[in-house]
Write an enzyme that holds these catalytic residues in place. Structure first.
Site, PDB file in Angstrom:
ATOM      1  N   GLN A 100       0.851  -1.193   0.000  1.00 25.59           N
ATOM      2  CA  GLN A 100       0.000   0.000   0.000  1.00 25.59           C
ATOM      3  C   GLN A 100       0.888   1.244   0.000  1.00 25.59           C
ATOM      4  OE1 GLN A 100      -3.423  -0.756   3.033  1.00 25.59           O
ATOM      5  NE2 GLN A 100      -1.780  -2.168   3.525  1.00 25.59           N
ATOM      6  N   ILE A 102       3.776   4.031  -1.123  1.00 25.98           N
ATOM      7  CA  ILE A 102       3.954   4.797  -2.355  1.00 25.98           C
ATOM      8  C   ILE A 102       5.393   5.303  -2.461  1.00 25.98           C
ATOM      9  CG2 ILE A 102       1.527   5.479  -2.522  1.00 25.98           C
ATOM     10  CD1 ILE A 102       2.179   8.080  -1.105  1.00 25.98           C
ATOM     11  N   ASP A 103       6.301   4.667  -1.665  1.00 22.34           N
ATOM     12  CA  ASP A 103       7.656   5.207  -1.549  1.00 22.34           C
ATOM     13  C   ASP A 103       8.701   4.545  -2.447  1.00 22.34           C
ATOM     14  OD1 ASP A 103       8.154   2.745  -0.224  1.00 22.34           O
ATOM     15  OD2 ASP A 103       7.753   3.618   1.736  1.00 22.34           O
ATOM     16  N   HIS A 118      -1.393   1.597  -4.271  1.00 23.81           N
ATOM     17  CA  HIS A 118      -1.717   3.023  -4.174  1.00 23.81           C
ATOM     18  C   HIS A 118      -0.788   3.908  -5.000  1.00 23.81           C
ATOM     19  CE1 HIS A 118      -3.925   2.018  -0.166  1.00 23.81           C
ATOM     20  NE2 HIS A 118      -4.668   1.799  -1.224  1.00 23.81           N
ATOM     21  N   CYS A 129      -1.227  16.728 -21.141  1.00 20.97           N
ATOM     22  CA  CYS A 129      -0.593  16.005 -22.254  1.00 20.97           C
ATOM     23  C   CYS A 129      -0.137  14.593 -21.836  1.00 20.97           C
ATOM     24  CB  CYS A 129       0.589  16.789 -22.820  1.00 20.97           C
ATOM     25  SG  CYS A 129       2.040  16.788 -21.760  1.00 20.97           S
ATOM     26  N   ILE A 229       8.912  -5.272  12.214  1.00 20.18           N
ATOM     27  CA  ILE A 229       8.988  -6.119  11.015  1.00 20.18           C
ATOM     28  C   ILE A 229      10.420  -6.230  10.489  1.00 20.18           C
ATOM     29  CG2 ILE A 229       8.348  -4.257   9.392  1.00 20.18           C
ATOM     30  CD1 ILE A 229       6.645  -6.828   8.181  1.00 20.18           C
TER      31      ILE A 229
HETATM   32  P1  CNA Z   1      -1.237   2.660   8.945  1.00 16.52           P
HETATM   33  O1  CNA Z   1      -2.710   2.660   9.045  1.00 16.52           O
HETATM   34  O2  CNA Z   1      -0.498   3.868   9.380  1.00 16.52           O
HETATM   35  O3  CNA Z   1      -0.731   1.403   9.802  1.00 16.52           O
HETATM   36  C1  CNA Z   1       0.628   1.114   9.986  1.00 16.52           C
HETATM   37  C2  CNA Z   1       0.716  -0.109  10.889  1.00 16.52           C
HETATM   38  O4  CNA Z   1       2.069  -0.515  10.926  1.00 16.52           O
HETATM   39  C3  CNA Z   1       0.270   0.143  12.333  1.00 16.52           C
HETATM   40  O5  CNA Z   1      -0.626  -0.880  12.712  1.00 16.52           O
HETATM   41  C4  CNA Z   1       1.583   0.050  13.147  1.00 16.52           C
HETATM   42  O6  CNA Z   1       1.394  -0.561  14.417  1.00 16.52           O
HETATM   43  C5  CNA Z   1       2.436  -0.818  12.266  1.00 16.52           C
HETATM   44  N1  CNA Z   1       3.869  -0.532  12.362  1.00 16.52           N
HETATM   45  C6  CNA Z   1       4.491   0.668  12.360  1.00 16.52           C
HETATM   46  N2  CNA Z   1       5.825   0.510  12.361  1.00 16.52           N
HETATM   47  C7  CNA Z   1       6.045  -0.839  12.390  1.00 16.52           C
HETATM   48  C8  CNA Z   1       7.213  -1.642  12.409  1.00 16.52           C
HETATM   49  N3  CNA Z   1       8.432  -1.097  12.403  1.00 16.52           N
HETATM   50  N4  CNA Z   1       7.076  -2.985  12.430  1.00 16.52           N
HETATM   51  C9  CNA Z   1       5.852  -3.562  12.462  1.00 16.52           C
HETATM   52  N5  CNA Z   1       4.706  -2.843  12.440  1.00 16.52           N
HETATM   53  C10 CNA Z   1       4.808  -1.503  12.390  1.00 16.52           C
HETATM   54  O7  CNA Z   1      -0.767   2.323   7.466  1.00 16.52           O
HETATM   55  P2  CNA Z   1      -1.399   1.321   6.401  1.00 16.52           P
HETATM   56  O8  CNA Z   1      -0.325   1.006   5.449  1.00 16.52           O
HETATM   57  O9  CNA Z   1      -2.143   0.223   7.019  1.00 16.52           O
HETATM   58  O10 CNA Z   1      -2.473   2.259   5.698  1.00 16.52           O
HETATM   59  C11 CNA Z   1      -2.495   2.360   4.373  1.00 16.52           C
HETATM   60  C12 CNA Z   1      -2.163   3.776   3.850  1.00 16.52           C
HETATM   61  C13 CNA Z   1      -0.938   4.391   4.464  1.00 16.52           C
HETATM   62  C14 CNA Z   1      -1.821   3.661   2.413  1.00 16.52           C
HETATM   63  O11 CNA Z   1      -2.734   4.391   1.671  1.00 16.52           O
HETATM   64  C15 CNA Z   1      -0.419   4.235   2.223  1.00 16.52           C
HETATM   65  O12 CNA Z   1      -0.307   4.892   0.996  1.00 16.52           O
HETATM   66  C16 CNA Z   1      -0.264   5.168   3.352  1.00 16.52           C
HETATM   67  N6  CNA Z   1       1.105   5.533   3.737  1.00 16.52           N
HETATM   68  C17 CNA Z   1       2.190   5.118   3.035  1.00 16.52           C
HETATM   69  C18 CNA Z   1       3.464   5.486   3.439  1.00 16.52           C
HETATM   70  C19 CNA Z   1       4.646   5.024   2.641  1.00 16.52           C
HETATM   71  O13 CNA Z   1       4.558   4.909   1.418  1.00 16.52           O
HETATM   72  N7  CNA Z   1       5.778   4.729   3.292  1.00 16.52           N
HETATM   73  C20 CNA Z   1       3.641   6.298   4.572  1.00 16.52           C
HETATM   74  C21 CNA Z   1       2.490   6.720   5.271  1.00 16.52           C
HETATM   75  C22 CNA Z   1       1.235   6.327   4.843  1.00 16.52           C
END
Ligand code: CNA
Length: 239
Positions: A100, A102-103, A118, A129, A229
């Site tokens: 999910q 986008i990085d 995403h 264009c 993770i």
């Molecule tokens: P979220 O809802 O923010 O959930 C993140 C989950 O990851 C939470 O349950 C945390 O407890 C868990 N978490 C955080 N750090 C760790 C770790 N180090 N190890 C294990 N678990 C961890 O984000 P989702 O991805 O569920 O939601 C989807 C959205 C977030 C998408 O639309 C993305 O585009 C969007 N997003 C993306 C980025 C990115 O591209 N890096 C950053 C922020 C948001």
């Protein structure tokens, strides 16, 4: 971690489904953790700013937030989780990463078969264009970025209110259907329709969840690890 290593060793079709938590160890904040974007204060909630309507009507304000909060990932490097998943793909055991995020960090780590549900901040296109522009152009422009033809540039990311790309969804669903081990990691599983895709797994597919906090799927997973993770995947031995 013996059980996890045994599980990986006996699986021949592993699929990884992940979210923002996969990249927090690269320094990119997620949405819903305590230091995530949803717990910071803005004039509008992030889901409002990152919506299609907001982009179309308040484009300059969208880009202020987007440059500040979303493009920070351009400086990030893949972490242990991204690197181990790429390594598992090279062995032939891992067939696909469905993200999910986008990085672009899975590809930066070397993963090839990545379904970006995403989209990606690395791709941007002119709404007039349709020429593609790189992220540097968006980052270093001021106000609303424009194409040489005068059109407005839009990031190739799926904003709230927008649909997911059919080809990407179909590929992701197909991969999940084939999996004998589905690893879900670093996602709150709160964003639909992406989170709903995991329902397509086979009945006998082993469901492993690695997430710092609880999710709605914990109760139906075969194994749940509430931990980092990066650390957990790093402990996996690749044969
Ligand atoms: P979220 O809802 O923010 O959930 C993140 C989950 O990851 C939470 O349950 C945390 O407890 C868990 N978490 C955080 N750090 C760790 C770790 N180090 N190890 C294990 N678990 C961890 O984000 P989702 O991805 O569920 O939601 C989807 C959205 C977030 C998408 O639309 C993305 O585009 C969007 N997003 C993306 C980025 C990115 O591209 N890096 C950053 C922020 C948001």
């Amino acid at each position: 971690m013996t059980r996890l290593n045994d599980l990986i060793a006996k699986s021949n079709n592993i699929v990884f489904f992940g979210g923002a938590g996969v990249s927090t160890e690269s320094g990119i904040p997620d949405f819903r953790s305590t230091d995530g974007l949803y717990n910071q204060k803005y004039k509008f909630p992030p889901e409002t700013i990152l919506s299609h309507d907001f982009f179309m009507t308040q484009t300059e304000e969208f880009y202020d937030f987007y440059r500040d909060k979303m493009l920070c990932c351009l400086d990030a490097k893949p972490n242990k989780a991204h690197l181990k998943l790429a390594e598992l793909e090279r062995t032939g055991k891992l067939k696909a990463v469905i993200t999910q995020n986008i990085d672009g960090l899975h590809q930066a780590a070397g993963s090839k078969n990545v379904y970006e549900l995403h989209g990606s901040v690395l791709r941007n296109y002119c709404m007039k264009c349709h020429k593609f522009e790189n992220a540097g152009h968006v980052r270093h422009s001021r106000g609303v970025p424009h194409c040489s033809c005068g059109g407005i540039i839009k990031p190739d990311v799926v904003l709230y209110q927008e649909g997911l790309d059919d080809t990407t969804i179909n590929g992701a669903v197909e991969a999940i259907r084939e999996a004998d081990l589905l690893i879900i990691g670093g996602t709150s599983l709160g964003v639909y329709p992406a989170a709903g895709l995991i329902r397509y797994r086979k009945k006998d597919c082993f469901l492993l969840l690695i997430n710092k906090s609880e999710t709605s799927v914990d109760s139906c997973a075969d194994m749940v690890i509430h931990d980092s993770i990066g650390e957990i995947l790093d402990s996996v031995k690749v044969e």
